[in-house]
Motif scaffolding. Structure first.
Motif, PDB file in Angstrom:
ATOM      1  N   PHE A   1     -37.892  43.109  -6.326  1.00  0.00           N
ATOM      2  CA  PHE A   1     -38.389  43.030  -7.697  1.00  0.00           C
ATOM      3  C   PHE A   1     -37.239  42.937  -8.700  1.00  0.00           C
ATOM      4  CE2 PHE A   1     -42.089  45.525  -5.806  1.00  0.00           C
ATOM      5  CZ  PHE A   1     -42.808  44.370  -5.560  1.00  0.00           C
ATOM      6  N   LEU A   2     -36.127  43.602  -8.411  1.00  0.00           N
ATOM      7  CA  LEU A   2     -34.961  43.524  -9.287  1.00  0.00           C
ATOM      8  C   LEU A   2     -34.449  42.088  -9.342  1.00  0.00           C
ATOM      9  CD1 LEU A   2     -32.731  44.801 -11.008  1.00  0.00           C
ATOM     10  CD2 LEU A   2     -31.513  45.354  -8.887  1.00  0.00           C
ATOM     11  N   ALA A   3     -34.364  41.441  -8.183  1.00  0.00           N
ATOM     12  CA  ALA A   3     -33.901  40.052  -8.154  1.00  0.00           C
ATOM     13  C   ALA A   3     -34.847  39.141  -8.935  1.00  0.00           C
ATOM     14  CB  ALA A   3     -33.775  39.577  -6.709  1.00  0.00           C
ATOM     15  N   GLN A   4     -36.151  39.368  -8.812  1.00  0.00           N
ATOM     16  CA  GLN A   4     -37.112  38.554  -9.562  1.00  0.00           C
ATOM     17  C   GLN A   4     -36.955  38.757 -11.060  1.00  0.00           C
ATOM     18  OE1 GLN A   4     -41.051  39.337  -8.078  1.00  0.00           O
ATOM     19  NE2 GLN A   4     -40.627  38.506  -6.054  1.00  0.00           N
ATOM     20  N   ALA A   5     -36.740  40.006 -11.473  1.00  0.00           N
ATOM     21  CA  ALA A   5     -36.561  40.286 -12.893  1.00  0.00           C
ATOM     22  C   ALA A   5     -35.272  39.646 -13.417  1.00  0.00           C
ATOM     23  CB  ALA A   5     -36.536  41.796 -13.127  1.00  0.00           C
ATOM     24  N   LEU A   6     -34.223  39.661 -12.606  1.00  0.00           N
ATOM     25  CA  LEU A   6     -32.937  39.100 -13.033  1.00  0.00           C
ATOM     26  C   LEU A   6     -32.976  37.579 -13.130  1.00  0.00           C
ATOM     27  CD1 LEU A   6     -30.557  41.337 -10.905  1.00  0.00           C
ATOM     28  CD2 LEU A   6     -30.653  41.283 -13.400  1.00  0.00           C
ATOM     29  N   SER A   7     -33.828  36.949 -12.336  1.00  0.00           N
ATOM     30  CA  SER A   7     -33.881  35.486 -12.340  1.00  0.00           C
ATOM     31  C   SER A   7     -35.099  34.959 -13.068  1.00  0.00           C
ATOM     32  CB  SER A   7     -33.863  34.956 -10.896  1.00  0.00           C
ATOM     33  OG  SER A   7     -34.923  35.525 -10.144  1.00  0.00           O
ATOM     34  N   GLY A   8     -35.644  35.745 -13.989  1.00  0.00           N
ATOM     35  CA  GLY A   8     -36.808  35.340 -14.762  1.00  0.00           C
ATOM     36  C   GLY A   8     -36.462  34.304 -15.814  1.00  0.00           C
ATOM     37  N   PRO A   9     -37.439  33.926 -16.670  1.00  0.00           N
ATOM     38  CA  PRO A   9     -37.217  32.902 -17.694  1.00  0.00           C
ATOM     39  C   PRO A   9     -36.032  33.248 -18.603  1.00  0.00           C
ATOM     40  CG  PRO A   9     -39.546  33.446 -17.529  1.00  0.00           C
ATOM     41  CD  PRO A   9     -38.812  34.454 -16.697  1.00  0.00           C
ATOM     42  N   GLY A  10     -35.187  32.264 -18.861  1.00  0.00           N
ATOM     43  CA  GLY A  10     -34.062  32.463 -19.758  1.00  0.00           C
ATOM     44  C   GLY A  10     -32.959  33.335 -19.191  1.00  0.00           C
ATOM     45  N   ALA A  11     -32.904  33.485 -17.867  1.00  0.00           N
ATOM     46  CA  ALA A  11     -31.911  34.371 -17.256  1.00  0.00           C
ATOM     47  C   ALA A  11     -30.489  33.872 -17.525  1.00  0.00           C
ATOM     48  CB  ALA A  11     -32.161  34.463 -15.748  1.00  0.00           C
TER      49      ALA A  11
ATOM     50  N   ILE B   1     -26.419  33.471 -16.619  1.00  0.00           N
ATOM     51  CA  ILE B   1     -25.720  33.136 -15.380  1.00  0.00           C
ATOM     52  C   ILE B   1     -25.299  34.398 -14.645  1.00  0.00           C
ATOM     53  CG2 ILE B   1     -23.641  32.062 -14.439  1.00  0.00           C
ATOM     54  CD1 ILE B   1     -23.840  29.971 -16.639  1.00  0.00           C
ATOM     55  N   SER B   2     -24.839  35.398 -15.388  1.00  0.00           N
ATOM     56  CA  SER B   2     -24.426  36.645 -14.741  1.00  0.00           C
ATOM     57  C   SER B   2     -25.597  37.320 -14.044  1.00  0.00           C
ATOM     58  CB  SER B   2     -23.812  37.595 -15.781  1.00  0.00           C
ATOM     59  OG  SER B   2     -24.758  37.869 -16.822  1.00  0.00           O
ATOM     60  N   ASP B   3     -26.797  37.248 -14.658  1.00  0.00           N
ATOM     61  CA  ASP B   3     -27.982  37.832 -14.028  1.00  0.00           C
ATOM     62  C   ASP B   3     -28.360  37.070 -12.760  1.00  0.00           C
ATOM     63  OD1 ASP B   3     -28.224  39.793 -15.948  1.00  0.00           O
ATOM     64  OD2 ASP B   3     -29.648  38.658 -17.173  1.00  0.00           O
ATOM     65  N   LEU B   4     -28.264  35.757 -12.807  1.00  0.00           N
ATOM     66  CA  LEU B   4     -28.604  34.953 -11.632  1.00  0.00           C
ATOM     67  C   LEU B   4     -27.650  35.247 -10.474  1.00  0.00           C
ATOM     68  CD1 LEU B   4     -29.385  31.529 -13.354  1.00  0.00           C
ATOM     69  CD2 LEU B   4     -31.033  33.089 -12.297  1.00  0.00           C
ATOM     70  N   ARG B   5     -26.360  35.411 -10.794  1.00  0.00           N
ATOM     71  CA  ARG B   5     -25.391  35.729  -9.737  1.00  0.00           C
ATOM     72  C   ARG B   5     -25.667  37.114  -9.155  1.00  0.00           C
ATOM     73  NH1 ARG B   5     -20.327  32.927 -12.905  1.00  0.00           N
ATOM     74  NH2 ARG B   5     -20.454  30.910 -11.827  1.00  0.00           N
ATOM     75  N   ARG B   6     -26.060  38.023 -10.023  1.00  0.00           N
ATOM     76  CA  ARG B   6     -26.376  39.353  -9.502  1.00  0.00           C
ATOM     77  C   ARG B   6     -27.639  39.299  -8.651  1.00  0.00           C
ATOM     78  NH1 ARG B   6     -28.372  44.868 -12.367  1.00  0.00           N
ATOM     79  NH2 ARG B   6     -28.172  46.150 -10.509  1.00  0.00           N
ATOM     80  N   ALA B   7     -28.631  38.492  -9.065  1.00  0.00           N
ATOM     81  CA  ALA B   7     -29.856  38.339  -8.272  1.00  0.00           C
ATOM     82  C   ALA B   7     -29.528  37.800  -6.879  1.00  0.00           C
ATOM     83  CB  ALA B   7     -30.833  37.407  -8.984  1.00  0.00           C
ATOM     84  N   GLU B   8     -28.627  36.805  -6.820  1.00  0.00           N
ATOM     85  CA  GLU B   8     -28.215  36.263  -5.522  1.00  0.00           C
ATOM     86  C   GLU B   8     -27.573  37.356  -4.669  1.00  0.00           C
ATOM     87  OE1 GLU B   8     -25.518  32.571  -3.799  1.00  0.00           O
ATOM     88  OE2 GLU B   8     -24.828  33.716  -5.534  1.00  0.00           O
ATOM     89  N   LYS B   9     -26.723  38.159  -5.266  1.00  0.00           N
ATOM     90  CA  LYS B   9     -26.043  39.222  -4.524  1.00  0.00           C
ATOM     91  C   LYS B   9     -27.048  40.259  -4.011  1.00  0.00           C
ATOM     92  CE  LYS B   9     -22.308  42.633  -4.965  1.00  0.00           C
ATOM     93  NZ  LYS B   9     -21.287  43.213  -5.890  1.00  0.00           N
ATOM     94  N   VAL B  10     -28.004  40.636  -4.872  1.00  0.00           N
ATOM     95  CA  VAL B  10     -29.020  41.615  -4.483  1.00  0.00           C
ATOM     96  C   VAL B  10     -29.833  41.098  -3.292  1.00  0.00           C
ATOM     97  CG1 VAL B  10     -31.192  42.688  -5.224  1.00  0.00           C
ATOM     98  CG2 VAL B  10     -29.197  42.744  -6.730  1.00  0.00           C
ATOM     99  N   LEU B  11     -30.227  39.823  -3.343  1.00  0.00           N
ATOM    100  CA  LEU B  11     -31.052  39.254  -2.267  1.00  0.00           C
ATOM    101  C   LEU B  11     -30.265  39.117  -0.966  1.00  0.00           C
ATOM    102  CD1 LEU B  11     -32.904  36.607  -4.427  1.00  0.00           C
ATOM    103  CD2 LEU B  11     -33.999  38.478  -3.182  1.00  0.00           C
TER     104      LEU B  11
END
Length: 876
Positions: free
Chosen positions: A261-271, A273-283
């Motif tokens: 769920f954290l990864a989904q929240a980080l890669s939501g609309p308007g995310a 770049i830092s959030d997307l990279r963190r989402a990748e790391k979390v997954l």
């Protein structure tokens, strides 16, 4: 049978769990004796037999705690409801919408039981109620996520308010669950902390769904309401502490779920770049967890990882992310195909969507083809017809594009994949019905050699019994009045689960596959070439399977660049216009008479569709057309050149190649079974109906009957059902007692509700498509429906070809002669005489019909194609 086995295998343990879950009635005062005995053996299985996963762990905890063995009362009832809700939700992960609905109902019932219980009774269920709140919210969010995509269709099967209601109820469940927690004295209770974390995680999931459809850009960043709410969710999830493997409080599974769920929240609309990279790391960390074994969760994480990487590629311009994303999509598809068909579908279609957006149309087509491979099975897991149609609506827009791109590929494997995509995604409901008609392998099970003959006989008997019951329930649903609740869905779901269980224990109990593979399609084309046709917004294509020579080289492609959906729609509109015109009346829309409009259509079909296909067919005696979309409503069999004023210069394809129709090859396989000689023919001529007597041409029944009588050989017994004797029951009975049913009367088509289309039987009586689908024990091999518009299908799901011919094929018939629009009895009588004379002398019915049409045409009887082209043959 399981209880009599002294030493269980791993398969026995798995079957025992499923058997127990079918025996356990939700909310019952006591379990059955068999269920209790199975639980005893399932409480302490050997370590080697333990099945990993969250659901399996929860099940063992329930069994070990004796919660289902409590004395009758509110606590026993609530534990039973909650347990079976969890089981149904687990079963829903295969894509079974009925199980998802059942889980939600059970959790709601559990909450009702909690509200009705007293304080003392509630104390025995105090911990479980938190799981119920959380689970109900998650299940409602899942159903919302599934339903919202249907809202993009022009005629969605669900109302937007009903879809949003699930998300609103889910948020209320989270609020209610959160409000319950402070009422407990011991706020430091580890179990309560886990419940609190679970509620936070599910809330994060719901918030991500809430904003999933919001466009990225100004106003959707961290300063907007959505951005601030998402930021708050991320902060809450960050506070949930790490839990190591081996934890027994539920904190470990909660923490793993939180990562998703954290990864989904980080890669939501308007995310960012830092959030997307963190989402990748979390997954990536989630997927590397040593105790992660549930493939359905792994598939979902791989899909989220693919999405995050595609967003990173878009946001950063770093092309290295794209192949990584493609690999994650493919891994998610493969894992989901084993564990969660819905995830497999999502992975393939999302991969296709990205590729199509970037202009990689062939890559997109290959991904869509992979999605269509799971579509028939995904549809089969739905219980009711409405749920099946909702699942099929997902393929409506993408199938033509996919098939055309693959058809134009130079690689044989792509063209083969195009045929398999068309075969698998068309007529899925019909194919499923044909599979039920073929029946399970019960007969094979009884005859196979085995040292456990008695057990095999019981298995075969159970399969046969359950198949009959399931088929009966399916027929009940079809005959149930529209617009009223049908109460058999739950029993149908249970029956389907039991049948799957019995098949699992059978060594050879699988049904014949509904969709034939490429090798079987090639074999079926040995009788007559198969011509698959598709039309998209950008153009059309045909794929011709000519027989053995195609086995390794693939089907012969025919590009139809000018045949677009708009072109097909205009041709169909001209036919509709011709049908409402009177003789010599000109259309105010086109300025053409009925005959001129029909000739325009026939000429255009030749020039834009059938001429290049005819070059491939090379004057073979007959071929089978498998048209998709609007093409299935056009008279492709009548294509020819008739623009000249001199009739002797007209040429029609049917004069060299007889063309018949089939929804898919599976129908040909089923219809070709059990060929036998025709010995009985039943002629049915109902009285004119008030609704059609004035608007349609008068019925010249005597002339048609005389023509049929003069044609049939001495060995065929002919029976007439007089007008006053015609009824729905009599017509269905005739299908059970005759070889050929010849109906002359009127029919109509309800394009919005094709199951309501049918034949008029006199007065207000009608025989509907749903009645034919519900028919059983049909003897008839052929039907000749000499009535107006009996071959027309619905336009909501045209690839489901739900019309009278398809319904009769599903009921068990081999072939049907029917009409695509109005027929005129002055022309029908000589046509039928020629058709029967040729057919009953041994000619294939499609060839007999084509020869009859050519004969009366050349004799000058039916010069206008509107008069003779309406008749078409469907079947084997």
């Amino acid at each position: 049978m399981l209880l009599s086995v002294s030493r269980w295998t791993q398969q026995d343990y798995a079957d025992a769990v499923r058997t127990h879950d079918e025996l356990e009635e939700p909310g019952a005062e006591m379990s059955t004796v068999e269920a209790r005995e199975l639980r005893k053996r399932l409480r302490t299985p050997p370590a080697s037999m333990l099945e990993a996963g969250l659901i399996s762990g929860a099940r063992r905890a329930v069994f070990a705690g004796g919660h289902l063995d409590r004395p009758s009362g509110p606590a026993r009832r609530m534990y039973s409801l909650a347990y079976l809700a969890l089981v149904r939700f687990d079963q829903a992960l295969t894509g079974n919408r009925q199980c998802l609905d059942a889980a939600i109902i059970l959790w709601r019932t559990c909450l009702e039981a909690w509200e009705a219980a007293g304080e003392t009774e509630r104390s025995a269920f105090a911990g479980e109620i938190h799981s119920v709140d959380c689970s109900l919210a998650g299940a409602l969010g899942t159903r919302y996520n599934l339903n919202r995509e249907f809202l993009v269709h022009p005629d969605p099967p669900l109302r937007p308010d009903d879809v949003r209601a699930d998300l609103e109820e889910a948020f209320r469940a989270i609020e209610r669950g959160t409000a319950r927690l402070p009422s407990h004295r011991d706020g430091s209770d580890p179990q309560l902390q886990v419940f609190r974390q679970q509620l936070q995680a599910v809330k994060a999931y719901l918030v991500s769904l809430k904003y999933a459809d919001m466009p990225a850009g100004p106003g959707s960043g961290s300063g907007s309401g959505s951005g601030s709410e998402m930021s708050a969710i991320v902060a809450e999830l960050d506070l949930i502490p790490y839990a190591p493997p081996g934890d027994t409080t539920g904190a470990r599974s909660t923490w793993l779920g939180t990562r998703m769920f954290l990864a989904q929240a980080l890669s939501g609309p308007g995310a960012r770049i830092s959030d997307l990279r963190r989402a990748e790391k979390v997954l990536l960390g989630f997927l590397e967890a040593p105790d992660l074994t549930e493939e359905s969760l792994i598939a979902a994480a791989q899909l989220s990882l693919a999405t995050a990487r595609m967003l990173l590629a878009d946001s950063t311009g770093d092309e290295r992310y794209r192949p990584l994303a493609q690999d994650a999509f493919e891994q998610s598809y493969l894992t989901g195909a084993r564990s969660n068909l819905r995830t497999a579908w999502d992975a393939a279609t999302q991969q296709a969507g990205w590729a199509r957006r970037d202009g990689h149309r062939l890559v997109a087509a290959r991904a869509y083809a992979a999605a269509f491979r799971v579509l028939p099975v995904l549809t089969h897991t739905q219980i009711t017809r409405a749920d099946k149609e909702s699942a099929l609506a997902m393929a409506a827009d993408t199938l033509p594009m996919c098939a055309r791109e693959l058809a134009n590929s130079s690689a044989p494997e792509d063209r083969i994949e195009a045929v398999l995509a068309l075969e698998g995604a068309r007529g899925v409901l019909l194919a499923e019905g044909l599979g039920q008609l073929a029946g399970p392998a019960a007969d094979r099970a009884t005859s196979r050699p085995s040292s456990t003959a008695e057990g095999d006989a019981r298995t075969a008997q159970a399969i046969a019994y359950l198949t009959r019951e399931l088929d009966g329930l399916r027929r009940q649903e079809l005959t149930h009045p529209a617009g009223t609740a049908w109460r058999g869905a739950a029993r149908m779901a249970a029956c389907q689960r039991q049948l799957a269980l019995v098949h699992a224990r059978s060594r050879d109990g699988s049904d014949e596959p509904a969709s034939p593979d490429w090798q079987e399609i090639v074999t079926l084309a040995g009788d007559a070439p198969l011509v698959y046709l598709t039309v998209s917004r950008d153009g059309g294509a045909a794929l011709v399977v000519t027989g053995e020579e195609c086995r390794w080289t693939g089907p012969v492609p025919v590009d139809l660049p000018t045949l677009t959906v708009d072109v097909a729609g205009k041709l169909l509109d001209k036919l509709h216009e011709a049908e409402v015109l009177r003789d010599r009346q000109k259309s105010p829309k086109y300025g053409r008479t009925r005959g001129q409009l029909t000739r325009d259509v026939v000429n255009d079909l030749w020039a834009q569709v059938m001429q290049p296909i005819a070059n491939v067919l090379a004057d073979c005696e007959r071929a089978v057309l498998l048209p998709g979309g609007l093409l299935g409503m056009l008279p492709l069999h009548a294509a020819g050149t008739c623009a000249s004023k001199r009739v002797d210069k007209w040429r029609f394809l049917l004069e060299t190649t007889a063309l018949s129709y089939a929804p898919h090859a599976a129908a040909l396989r089923s219809a070709a079974r059990g060929r036998q000689a025709i010995t009985r023919l039943t002629f049915v001529h109902p009285a004119p109906t008030p609704a059609h007597g004035a608007s349609q041409p008068p019925l010249n029944v005597a002339a048609e009957l005389s023509g049929v009588r003069s044609a049939h050989p001495p060995g065929v017994t002919m029976t007439e059902i007089e007008s006053e004797e015609v009824s729905r029951a009599r017509l269905l009975d005739a299908l059970r007692t005759t070889d050929v049913l010849h109906f002359t009367g009127h029919g109509d088509v309800d394009s919005g509700n094709p199951l309501g289309s049918g034949l008029h039987l006199g007065g207000d009586a009608r025989l509907k498509v749903r009645d034919l689908l519900a028919a059983h024990e049909v003897r008839a091999m052929f039907a000749v429906l000499s009535a107006c518009g009996t071959a027309v299908t619905g336009d909501a799901l045209p690839d489901e070809v739900v019309g009278l011919p398809a319904a009769l094929i599903q009921a068990g018939l081999r072939g049907i002669v029917a009409t695509q629009w109005t027929c005129f009895d002055d022309f029908t009588a000589p046509l039928m005489r020629e058709f029967y004379r040729c057919w009953l002398s041994g000619t294939h019915p499609s060839v007999a019909l084509a020869r009859a049409q050519a004969t009366v045409l050349r004799q000058g009887l039916l010069v206008n194609p509107f008069a003779w082209a309406t008749f078409a043959y469907t079947g084997a």
